[in-house]
Design a protein around this motif. Structure first.
Motif, PDB file in Angstrom:
ATOM      1  N   GLY A   1       0.407  -1.086  -0.210  1.00 35.41           N
ATOM      2  CA  GLY A   1      -0.168   0.336   0.132  1.00 35.41           C
ATOM      3  C   GLY A   1       0.394   1.291   0.356  1.00 35.41           C
ATOM      4  N   ARG A   2       1.690   1.483   0.315  1.00 28.04           N
ATOM      5  CA  ARG A   2       3.129   2.179   0.084  1.00 28.04           C
ATOM      6  C   ARG A   2       3.826   2.485  -0.622  1.00 28.04           C
ATOM      7  NH1 ARG A   2       2.862   0.750   5.779  1.00 28.04           N
ATOM      8  NH2 ARG A   2       4.374  -0.762   6.088  1.00 28.04           N
ATOM      9  N   SER A   3       4.198   1.213  -1.365  1.00 30.29           N
ATOM     10  CA  SER A   3       4.604   0.801  -2.439  1.00 30.29           C
ATOM     11  C   SER A   3       4.279   0.958  -3.686  1.00 30.29           C
ATOM     12  CB  SER A   3       5.744   0.244  -2.147  1.00 30.29           C
ATOM     13  OG  SER A   3       4.974  -0.978  -2.687  1.00 30.29           O
ATOM     14  N   HIS A   4       4.559   0.516  -5.490  1.00 34.69           N
ATOM     15  CA  HIS A   4       4.250   0.323  -5.639  1.00 34.69           C
ATOM     16  C   HIS A   4       4.728  -1.210  -6.211  1.00 34.69           C
ATOM     17  CE1 HIS A   4       3.402   5.029  -6.714  1.00 34.69           C
ATOM     18  NE2 HIS A   4       4.726   4.945  -6.393  1.00 34.69           N
ATOM     19  N   GLY A   5       3.365  -1.499  -6.005  1.00 30.42           N
ATOM     20  CA  GLY A   5       3.615  -3.259  -6.398  1.00 30.42           C
ATOM     21  C   GLY A   5       2.616  -3.168  -7.454  1.00 30.42           C
ATOM     22  N   THR A   6       3.131  -4.330  -8.742  1.00 30.69           N
ATOM     23  CA  THR A   6       2.603  -4.954  -9.450  1.00 30.69           C
ATOM     24  C   THR A   6       1.487  -5.467  -9.555  1.00 30.69           C
ATOM     25  OG1 THR A   6       3.810  -7.049  -9.712  1.00 30.69           O
ATOM     26  CG2 THR A   6       4.955  -4.913 -10.790  1.00 30.69           C
ATOM     27  N   ILE A   7       0.840  -5.284 -10.800  1.00 32.46           N
ATOM     28  CA  ILE A   7      -0.454  -6.056 -10.317  1.00 32.46           C
ATOM     29  C   ILE A   7      -0.464  -7.278 -10.313  1.00 32.46           C
ATOM     30  CG2 ILE A   7      -0.897  -6.910 -12.793  1.00 32.46           C
ATOM     31  CD1 ILE A   7      -3.444  -4.765 -10.640  1.00 32.46           C
ATOM     32  N   GLU A   8       0.361  -8.601  -9.953  1.00 28.47           N
ATOM     33  CA  GLU A   8       0.906  -9.523 -10.733  1.00 28.47           C
ATOM     34  C   GLU A   8       1.031  -9.803  -8.820  1.00 28.47           C
ATOM     35  OE1 GLU A   8       2.824  -7.816 -12.932  1.00 28.47           O
ATOM     36  OE2 GLU A   8       1.395  -8.673 -14.503  1.00 28.47           O
ATOM     37  N   GLN A   9       1.837  -8.902  -8.135  1.00 26.65           N
ATOM     38  CA  GLN A   9       2.027  -8.749  -6.810  1.00 26.65           C
ATOM     39  C   GLN A   9       0.762  -8.771  -6.129  1.00 26.65           C
ATOM     40  OE1 GLN A   9       4.896  -6.195  -7.027  1.00 26.65           O
ATOM     41  NE2 GLN A   9       6.965  -7.796  -5.858  1.00 26.65           N
ATOM     42  N   LEU A  10       0.054  -7.605  -6.266  1.00 22.75           N
ATOM     43  CA  LEU A  10      -1.359  -7.502  -5.956  1.00 22.75           C
ATOM     44  C   LEU A  10      -2.360  -8.408  -5.396  1.00 22.75           C
ATOM     45  CD1 LEU A  10      -1.784  -3.920  -6.549  1.00 22.75           C
ATOM     46  CD2 LEU A  10      -1.144  -4.663  -4.181  1.00 22.75           C
ATOM     47  N   HIS A  11      -2.360  -9.138  -7.056  1.00 18.26           N
ATOM     48  CA  HIS A  11      -3.404 -10.039  -7.063  1.00 18.26           C
ATOM     49  C   HIS A  11      -3.054 -11.610  -6.636  1.00 18.26           C
ATOM     50  CE1 HIS A  11      -5.700  -8.618 -11.464  1.00 18.26           C
ATOM     51  NE2 HIS A  11      -5.766  -8.138 -10.662  1.00 18.26           N
ATOM     52  N   ALA A  12      -1.475 -12.072  -6.159  1.00 18.63           N
ATOM     53  CA  ALA A  12      -1.373 -12.687  -5.496  1.00 18.63           C
ATOM     54  C   ALA A  12      -1.826 -12.699  -3.774  1.00 18.63           C
ATOM     55  CB  ALA A  12       0.159 -12.954  -5.492  1.00 18.63           C
ATOM     56  N   LEU A  13      -1.451 -11.500  -3.922  1.00 16.81           N
ATOM     57  CA  LEU A  13      -1.916 -11.234  -1.821  1.00 16.81           C
ATOM     58  C   LEU A  13      -3.096 -11.189  -1.728  1.00 16.81           C
ATOM     59  CD1 LEU A  13      -0.077 -10.439   0.608  1.00 16.81           C
ATOM     60  CD2 LEU A  13      -0.460  -8.088  -0.361  1.00 16.81           C
ATOM     61  N   ASP A  14      -4.373 -10.902  -3.196  1.00 12.56           N
ATOM     62  CA  ASP A  14      -5.354 -10.866  -3.130  1.00 12.56           C
ATOM     63  C   ASP A  14      -6.128 -12.499  -2.856  1.00 12.56           C
ATOM     64  OD1 ASP A  14      -8.151 -11.693  -4.129  1.00 12.56           O
ATOM     65  OD2 ASP A  14      -7.761  -9.436  -3.858  1.00 12.56           O
ATOM     66  N   GLY A  15      -5.422 -13.094  -3.117  1.00 10.54           N
ATOM     67  CA  GLY A  15      -5.905 -14.376  -3.254  1.00 10.54           C
ATOM     68  C   GLY A  15      -5.232 -14.797  -1.878  1.00 10.54           C
ATOM     69  N   GLU A  16      -4.173 -14.457  -1.224  1.00 13.63           N
ATOM     70  CA  GLU A  16      -3.829 -15.064   0.104  1.00 13.63           C
ATOM     71  C   GLU A  16      -4.370 -15.093   1.269  1.00 13.63           C
ATOM     72  OE1 GLU A  16       0.142 -15.577   2.211  1.00 13.63           O
ATOM     73  OE2 GLU A  16       0.342 -14.368   0.217  1.00 13.63           O
ATOM     74  N   LEU A  17      -5.155 -13.466   0.938  1.00 13.18           N
ATOM     75  CA  LEU A  17      -5.431 -12.581   2.154  1.00 13.18           C
ATOM     76  C   LEU A  17      -6.909 -13.643   2.065  1.00 13.18           C
ATOM     77  CD1 LEU A  17      -4.629  -9.372   1.826  1.00 13.18           C
ATOM     78  CD2 LEU A  17      -4.156 -10.186   3.478  1.00 13.18           C
ATOM     79  N   ARG A  18      -7.816 -13.336   0.737  1.00  8.33           N
ATOM     80  CA  ARG A  18      -8.564 -14.301   0.724  1.00  8.33           C
ATOM     81  C   ARG A  18      -8.746 -15.867   1.237  1.00  8.33           C
ATOM     82  NH1 ARG A  18     -11.766 -12.664  -4.983  1.00  8.33           N
ATOM     83  NH2 ARG A  18     -11.782 -14.619  -4.930  1.00  8.33           N
ATOM     84  N   GLY A  19      -7.515 -16.621   0.721  1.00  8.43           N
ATOM     85  CA  GLY A  19      -7.835 -18.021   1.611  1.00  8.43           C
ATOM     86  C   GLY A  19      -7.749 -17.955   2.966  1.00  8.43           C
ATOM     87  N   HIS A  20      -7.088 -17.142   3.876  1.00  8.01           N
ATOM     88  CA  HIS A  20      -6.538 -17.220   5.410  1.00  8.01           C
ATOM     89  C   HIS A  20      -8.617 -16.411   5.811  1.00  8.01           C
ATOM     90  CE1 HIS A  20      -2.796 -17.210   5.173  1.00  8.01           C
ATOM     91  NE2 HIS A  20      -2.510 -16.202   4.651  1.00  8.01           N
ATOM     92  N   ILE A  21      -9.068 -15.401   4.767  1.00  4.53           N
ATOM     93  CA  ILE A  21     -10.257 -14.964   5.281  1.00  4.53           C
ATOM     94  C   ILE A  21     -11.528 -16.060   5.347  1.00  4.53           C
ATOM     95  CG2 ILE A  21     -12.152 -14.003   4.556  1.00  4.53           C
ATOM     96  CD1 ILE A  21      -9.992 -11.624   4.392  1.00  4.53           C
TER      97      ILE A  21
END
Length: 144
Positions: free
Chosen positions: A24-44
């Motif tokens: 959120g404080r940097s310029h991540g790539t769309i691929e990094q964000l999609h991967a993290l999105d999936g990881e967070l959804r799995g944890h939730i």
């Protein structure tokens, strides 16, 4: 025959939340964000049944029950949304929202997860930063 996946630990969830804050404080790539999105959804998805069990134990129709069920419903809808954001800003926003929901679930219901090797046990033992400390139970009737 494959081995069963390792259980999700509180430390793994915290690490994903920390990565979301860093992205959120940097310029991540769309691929990094999609991967993290999936990881967070799995944890939730791991934490939601624990939270739902808590809601199921409350008096149906009470303010606390309604508040919890409403929050869980919103989180469930966000997690079940199938379409990935196509733009970088939308992906950033979604990851930030998922990380907030994930942090709340971990803080409120994280006692169901194994702690993992965190190095934070001293904080927990001293009463500071107790993740999953059962605050919901302690805060019942405290005006929350």
């Amino acid at each position: 025959m494959s081995a069963a996946p390792a259980p999700v630990t509180a430390e793994a969830v915290r690490a994903a939340i920390d990565r979301a804050e860093q992205l959120g404080r940097s310029h991540g790539t769309i691929e990094q964000l999609h991967a993290l999105d999936g990881e967070l959804r799995g944890h939730i998805r791991v934490l939601l049944p624990v939270a739902q069990a808590e809601a199921d134990g409350l008096w149906k129709g009470g303010v606390e029950w309604y508040t919890l069920v409403s929050r869980l419903g919103g989180i469930r809808r966000a997690v079940d949304a199938e379409q990935e954001p196509s733009g970088l800003l939308a992906a950033h926003v979604r990851v930030q929202l998922l990380s907030r929901d994930c942090r709340w679930l971990l803080d409120e219901f994280g006692t169901a997860l194994p702690a993992g090797d965190t190095g934070r046990e001293a904080d927990r033992d001293a009463g500071r930063g107790a993740v999953g400390s059962g605050r919901r139970g302690a805060d019942r009737g405290a005006g929350r």
